[in-house]
Design an enzyme around this catalytic site. Sequence first.
Site, PDB file in Angstrom:
ATOM      1  N   GLU A  16      -5.759  -7.915  -7.298  1.00 22.85           N
ATOM      2  CA  GLU A  16      -4.605  -7.390  -8.035  1.00 22.85           C
ATOM      3  C   GLU A  16      -4.265  -8.269  -9.240  1.00 22.85           C
ATOM      4  O   GLU A  16      -4.737  -9.390  -9.363  1.00 22.85           O
ATOM      5  CB  GLU A  16      -3.366  -7.307  -7.134  1.00 22.85           C
ATOM      6  CG  GLU A  16      -3.159  -5.958  -6.460  1.00 22.85           C
ATOM      7  CD  GLU A  16      -2.607  -4.902  -7.410  1.00 22.85           C
ATOM      8  OE1 GLU A  16      -2.416  -5.203  -8.613  1.00 22.85           O
ATOM      9  OE2 GLU A  16      -2.379  -3.768  -6.960  1.00 22.85           O
ATOM     10  N   ARG A 100       8.043  -7.636   1.151  1.00 24.93           N
ATOM     11  CA  ARG A 100       7.399  -8.694   0.377  1.00 24.93           C
ATOM     12  C   ARG A 100       7.430  -8.313  -1.088  1.00 24.93           C
ATOM     13  O   ARG A 100       7.559  -7.133  -1.442  1.00 24.93           O
ATOM     14  CB  ARG A 100       5.960  -8.925   0.825  1.00 24.93           C
ATOM     15  CG  ARG A 100       5.000  -7.777   0.508  1.00 24.93           C
ATOM     16  CD  ARG A 100       3.574  -8.221   0.711  1.00 24.93           C
ATOM     17  NE  ARG A 100       2.573  -7.186   0.494  1.00 24.93           N
ATOM     18  CZ  ARG A 100       2.052  -6.840  -0.680  1.00 24.93           C
ATOM     19  NH1 ARG A 100       2.493  -7.411  -1.783  1.00 24.93           N
ATOM     20  NH2 ARG A 100       1.117  -5.900  -0.762  1.00 24.93           N
ATOM     21  N   ASN A 102       5.897  -7.509  -4.666  1.00 24.68           N
ATOM     22  CA  ASN A 102       4.666  -6.861  -5.105  1.00 24.68           C
ATOM     23  C   ASN A 102       4.600  -6.891  -6.632  1.00 24.68           C
ATOM     24  O   ASN A 102       4.843  -7.939  -7.230  1.00 24.68           O
ATOM     25  CB  ASN A 102       4.566  -5.438  -4.548  1.00 24.68           C
ATOM     26  CG  ASN A 102       3.145  -4.909  -4.547  1.00 24.68           C
ATOM     27  OD1 ASN A 102       2.243  -5.597  -4.071  1.00 24.68           O
ATOM     28  ND2 ASN A 102       2.930  -3.716  -5.053  1.00 24.68           N
ATOM     29  N   ASN A 148       5.046  -0.557  -8.049  1.00 22.94           N
ATOM     30  CA  ASN A 148       3.817  -0.776  -8.818  1.00 22.94           C
ATOM     31  C   ASN A 148       4.009  -0.326 -10.268  1.00 22.94           C
ATOM     32  O   ASN A 148       5.085   0.116 -10.667  1.00 22.94           O
ATOM     33  CB  ASN A 148       2.638  -0.028  -8.187  1.00 22.94           C
ATOM     34  CG  ASN A 148       1.752  -0.960  -7.374  1.00 22.94           C
ATOM     35  OD1 ASN A 148       1.398  -2.047  -7.837  1.00 22.94           O
ATOM     36  ND2 ASN A 148       1.407  -0.552  -6.163  1.00 22.94           N
ATOM     37  N   ASP A 198      -1.174   2.710  -9.252  1.00 20.79           N
ATOM     38  CA  ASP A 198      -1.135   1.285  -8.921  1.00 20.79           C
ATOM     39  C   ASP A 198      -0.810   0.503 -10.202  1.00 20.79           C
ATOM     40  O   ASP A 198       0.003   0.932 -10.999  1.00 20.79           O
ATOM     41  CB  ASP A 198      -2.456   0.868  -8.275  1.00 20.79           C
ATOM     42  CG  ASP A 198      -2.306  -0.304  -7.320  1.00 20.79           C
ATOM     43  OD1 ASP A 198      -1.448  -1.174  -7.556  1.00 20.79           O
ATOM     44  OD2 ASP A 198      -3.064  -0.376  -6.333  1.00 20.79           O
TER      45      ASP A 198
END
Length: 291
Positions: A16, A100, A102, A148, A198
Amino acid sequence: MPAVRVVVQARDQLGETPLWCPRSEKIWWIDIERPRLQSFDEHTGQHEVHRFDSTFLGSLALHRRGGFVVALDNSLHRFDPANASLEHIVDVEPAGKGTRLNDGRCDRRGRLWIGTMDAAIQQPLGSFYRVSPSGSVQWLFDDIIVTNSVATSPDDRTLYMSDTRRFKIWAFDLDPDEGVLTNRRVFADYSNDKGRPDGAVVDSDGCLWNAVFAGHRVIRYTPAGKVDRVIELPVTHPTCVCFGGPELRTLYITTATKMITPAVLANEPLAGALLAVEVGVQGLPEPMFGS
């Protein structure tokens, strides 16, 4: 169709957030679930790996003071790869929520826009935040499953973000002085084919490039939300994109081996690799966190 080049066969579980660092002249990216920060020097062929003592390394940004902002679980830290030092910046959310950090990206005022997600990728437990250069955190909104596609337009007057599991990218009007978001609207809707938006990046033309997880492709959208170009890829899960190289003309693409059956993975040798494509478009310098 431009040729797809393999930069590093990293076999990342969840590669990522690729970033081009002009200071080191290297491409940097993360593997979220291992968790590790990686770099590659196209001139020397050197691939370096920095590992972290956390469950997740969810996001990455350049820091004005040098090094990087790394999102370890629900906290932000400044990491200096020269001596592997970690300096705590702020806890964005408390532990124990099942979330969490991202995807996130900085604007040109040094602010970090970042979201949290349900670590189990099922419930809308995530929120979206603005982190000031001083490290103060402002909660903006919630009801997110997976944050995202965070990116801003060249003039910092439009911010993009998606909820991958709701199959939509939204655009907001952004007041660059006050850091206020208004006029939320659907920019791209993947609902019909259940495409999973994404990571994303904006180029010098103001177009948004989006990696489609489980979609084998990267899509370029005009600022009006029209599909301008589609790059098909030899992997199931492209995860994020950035522009790099000295002239910012190479599109780097991270990928993942996560959520692929063993039978499919056996026939997908480039899954988890860092890829690159020469797309004939110039990117923008990556904004940095801090003042």
